[in-house]
Enzyme design. Structure first.
Site, PDB file in Angstrom:
ATOM      1  N   HIS A  37       0.831  -1.209   0.000  1.00 52.65           N
ATOM      2  CA  HIS A  37       0.000   0.000   0.000  1.00 52.65           C
ATOM      3  C   HIS A  37       0.865   1.259   0.000  1.00 52.65           C
ATOM      4  CE1 HIS A  37      -3.958  -1.970   1.623  1.00 52.65           C
ATOM      5  NE2 HIS A  37      -3.452  -2.597   0.582  1.00 52.65           N
ATOM      6  N   GLU A  79       0.697   4.036   1.635  1.00 56.46           N
ATOM      7  CA  GLU A  79       1.056   4.604   2.943  1.00 56.46           C
ATOM      8  C   GLU A  79       2.272   3.878   3.538  1.00 56.46           C
ATOM      9  OE1 GLU A  79      -1.892   3.595   1.873  1.00 56.46           O
ATOM     10  OE2 GLU A  79      -3.528   4.428   3.049  1.00 56.46           O
ATOM     11  N   CYS A 113      -6.343   1.970   5.080  1.00 57.86           N
ATOM     12  CA  CYS A 113      -6.993   0.735   5.534  1.00 57.86           C
ATOM     13  C   CYS A 113      -6.565   0.465   6.984  1.00 57.86           C
ATOM     14  CB  CYS A 113      -6.608  -0.435   4.624  1.00 57.86           C
ATOM     15  SG  CYS A 113      -4.927  -1.034   4.917  1.00 57.86           S
TER      16      CYS A 113
END
Lengths: 139, 139
Positions: free
Chosen positions: B41, B43, B71
């Site tokens: 991801h 992030e 998430c």
């Protein structure tokens, strides 16, 4: 156990994760590596290794064994990876994401659910290793 | 916006994260890379890059900007990294860990809390990019 002792030798938190396939054959193993990278948890590292080895984005029918309850990040990483079962030994009241603080693998709002099992293999030994490690560290 | 377009060119989900320091200078940027690695991801990738660049385990006083709500995994990764603020644009009803499903950054049981802000920069454009991407993909 061997993985945890290896972690301690490297001055890492003694957490070790093992991914096995549907035949219970070991796919990957990883220890914690958070000295330089706070996100380097054993579970994440074992999942990444397993996916690479199996050349698959998903780890359907794979189980992950870990001596400490997965944290919230690792619990959701298991969901994202479609792992089928998580087996852990010690509970983690501080960060636990599969039982202690959250129960992410059984959240029915998510698109994948995981069987979670608490085991007691080497429970006292793991407890003692972690206790000793934190007594001697400033983490 | 540029990051998201780059992601689309690479057939990746158009999510882009940017870490800035206390002076609002960009420390790191990352796009989603989940084609081969479901845990890749934006992030997580931006946090790892930032920690490496700042040669620091923790990102105290850093903010992370992202076009989609982090998430559950990424929300806790932000807690572990001690990020001070999360700014996101679109909500994620499916996996959202800072507002929609869980509010991990404000959980008082954890050892670090994060300010969470919903912004509306390029909201329609981001929505359209994601809509188009999922219409054309089988994810």
């Amino acid at each position: 156990m061997t993985g945890c002792k290896k972690a301690i030798e490297q001055n890492e938190i003694p957490v070790c994760a093992i991914v096995v396939d549907e035949n219970n054959s070991i796919v990957s193993k990883a220890i914690n590596r958070t000295k330089m990278d706070v996100l380097g948890h054993a579970e994440i590292r074992a999942i990444k290794k397993a996916a690479k080895k199996l050349k698959s984005r998903y780890l359907y029918n794979c189980k992950i064994y870990v001596n400490l309850e997965p944290c919230i990040m690792c619990a959701f990483a298991c969901v994202l990876s479609r792992i089928s079962e998580i087996v852990y030994v010690l509970r983690d009241q501080k960060f636990g994401g599969v039982y202690s603080l959250y129960q992410i693998p059984i959240d029915i709002r998510l698109n994948h659910r995981i069987i979670v099992r608490k085991a007691s293999y080497f429970e006292e030994e793991f407890k003692e290793l972690l206790r000793k490690f934190f007594k001697n560290s400033n983490l």
